[in-house]
Design a protein around this motif. Structure first.
Motif, PDB file in Angstrom:
ATOM      1  N   THR A  19     -44.057-154.895  70.487  1.00  0.00           N
ATOM      2  CA  THR A  19     -43.693-154.253  70.637  1.00  0.00           C
ATOM      3  C   THR A  19     -42.996-152.734  69.778  1.00  0.00           C
ATOM      4  O   THR A  19     -43.884-152.961  68.571  1.00  0.00           O
ATOM      5  CB  THR A  19     -42.060-155.335  70.742  1.00  0.00           C
ATOM      6  OG1 THR A  19     -42.135-155.435  69.286  1.00  0.00           O
ATOM      7  CG2 THR A  19     -42.625-156.318  70.949  1.00  0.00           C
ATOM      8  N   VAL A  20     -42.543-151.897  70.001  1.00  0.00           N
ATOM      9  CA  VAL A  20     -42.449-150.608  69.441  1.00  0.00           C
ATOM     10  C   VAL A  20     -41.764-151.218  68.418  1.00  0.00           C
ATOM     11  O   VAL A  20     -42.084-150.583  66.874  1.00  0.00           O
ATOM     12  CB  VAL A  20     -40.966-149.773  70.178  1.00  0.00           C
ATOM     13  CG1 VAL A  20     -40.610-148.584  69.598  1.00  0.00           C
ATOM     14  CG2 VAL A  20     -41.288-148.917  71.630  1.00  0.00           C
ATOM     15  N   SER A  21     -40.578-151.529  68.295  1.00  0.00           N
ATOM     16  CA  SER A  21     -40.575-152.707  66.890  1.00  0.00           C
ATOM     17  C   SER A  21     -41.065-153.326  65.482  1.00  0.00           C
ATOM     18  O   SER A  21     -40.982-152.998  64.445  1.00  0.00           O
ATOM     19  CB  SER A  21     -39.054-153.662  66.957  1.00  0.00           C
ATOM     20  OG  SER A  21     -39.139-154.459  67.619  1.00  0.00           O
ATOM     21  N   ASP A  22     -42.437-153.790  66.673  1.00  0.00           N
ATOM     22  CA  ASP A  22     -43.155-154.398  65.758  1.00  0.00           C
ATOM     23  C   ASP A  22     -43.931-153.087  65.311  1.00  0.00           C
ATOM     24  O   ASP A  22     -44.303-152.675  63.898  1.00  0.00           O
ATOM     25  CB  ASP A  22     -44.341-155.014  66.349  1.00  0.00           C
ATOM     26  CG  ASP A  22     -43.688-155.698  66.410  1.00  0.00           C
ATOM     27  OD1 ASP A  22     -43.036-156.803  66.399  1.00  0.00           O
ATOM     28  OD2 ASP A  22     -44.525-156.686  68.004  1.00  0.00           O
ATOM     29  N   ILE A  23     -44.319-151.753  65.878  1.00  0.00           N
ATOM     30  CA  ILE A  23     -45.355-150.724  65.380  1.00  0.00           C
ATOM     31  C   ILE A  23     -43.867-150.112  64.096  1.00  0.00           C
ATOM     32  O   ILE A  23     -44.475-149.525  63.672  1.00  0.00           O
ATOM     33  CB  ILE A  23     -45.498-149.997  66.166  1.00  0.00           C
ATOM     34  CG1 ILE A  23     -46.330-150.604  67.194  1.00  0.00           C
ATOM     35  CG2 ILE A  23     -45.582-148.692  65.781  1.00  0.00           C
ATOM     36  CD1 ILE A  23     -46.920-149.599  68.724  1.00  0.00           C
ATOM     37  N   GLN A  24     -42.622-149.938  64.164  1.00  0.00           N
ATOM     38  CA  GLN A  24     -41.734-149.486  63.467  1.00  0.00           C
ATOM     39  C   GLN A  24     -41.805-149.687  61.769  1.00  0.00           C
ATOM     40  O   GLN A  24     -41.570-149.135  61.313  1.00  0.00           O
ATOM     41  CB  GLN A  24     -40.101-149.694  64.197  1.00  0.00           C
ATOM     42  CG  GLN A  24     -40.387-148.104  64.948  1.00  0.00           C
ATOM     43  CD  GLN A  24     -39.092-148.206  66.019  1.00  0.00           C
ATOM     44  OE1 GLN A  24     -38.516-149.228  65.993  1.00  0.00           O
ATOM     45  NE2 GLN A  24     -38.398-147.134  66.663  1.00  0.00           N
ATOM     46  N   GLU A  25     -42.038-151.103  62.238  1.00  0.00           N
ATOM     47  CA  GLU A  25     -42.183-152.442  60.635  1.00  0.00           C
ATOM     48  C   GLU A  25     -43.275-151.919  60.550  1.00  0.00           C
ATOM     49  O   GLU A  25     -43.374-151.978  59.593  1.00  0.00           O
ATOM     50  CB  GLU A  25     -41.371-153.996  61.743  1.00  0.00           C
ATOM     51  CG  GLU A  25     -41.698-154.707  60.206  1.00  0.00           C
ATOM     52  CD  GLU A  25     -40.581-154.428  59.799  1.00  0.00           C
ATOM     53  OE1 GLU A  25     -41.010-154.662  57.987  1.00  0.00           O
ATOM     54  OE2 GLU A  25     -39.514-154.019  59.500  1.00  0.00           O
TER      55      GLU A  25
END
Length: 118
Positions: A19-25
């Motif tokens: 997910t986008v939040s995975d990438i942001q993390e």
């Protein structure tokens, strides 16, 4: 719209279950790791090495040392300013210059100083 929404319409923001939040993390962690590497590199560049025995750290020396708080106080009051440090390394004295600097991790040195156990 949630990060996973839209996958049925072809507008997915996830790739292979990421997910986008995975990438942001991952980006956040990458930046933290890079900051730690930079800080540790700067410590190594200054000459401080594992197993160095600190004899003098700014105004703190073997005569007036009481606890690591003495060194912590010198570091806090010397942010951005060069500190003269004398260490004993494999039986030889070495004069070093450290500049306490803010970085992404804890403290201003990018390393831990621990009391010598004799």
């Amino acid at each position: 719209m949630s990060e996973k929404a839209g996958s049925q319409s072809g507008g997915s923001s996830e790739a292979g279950g990421v997910t986008v939040s995975d990438i942001q993390e991952l980006i956040r962690r990458k930046e933290e790791i890079e900051a730690q590497i930079k800080a540790n590199y700067e410590v190594l560049e200054s000459g401080l090495q594992v197993d160095d025995e600190i004899l003098e750290f700014g105004s703190v020396n073997t005569q007036n040392f009481q606890s690591l708080q003495n060194i912590g106080s010198v570091v806090q009051h010397s942010e951005g300013k060069p500190l003269n440090v004398t260490v004993m390394r494999r039986g030889e004295k070495h004069q070093l210059r450290l500049v306490p600097t803010r970085w992404a991790g804890k403290g201003l040195l990018g390393c831990n100083i621990i009391p010598l156990q004799r």
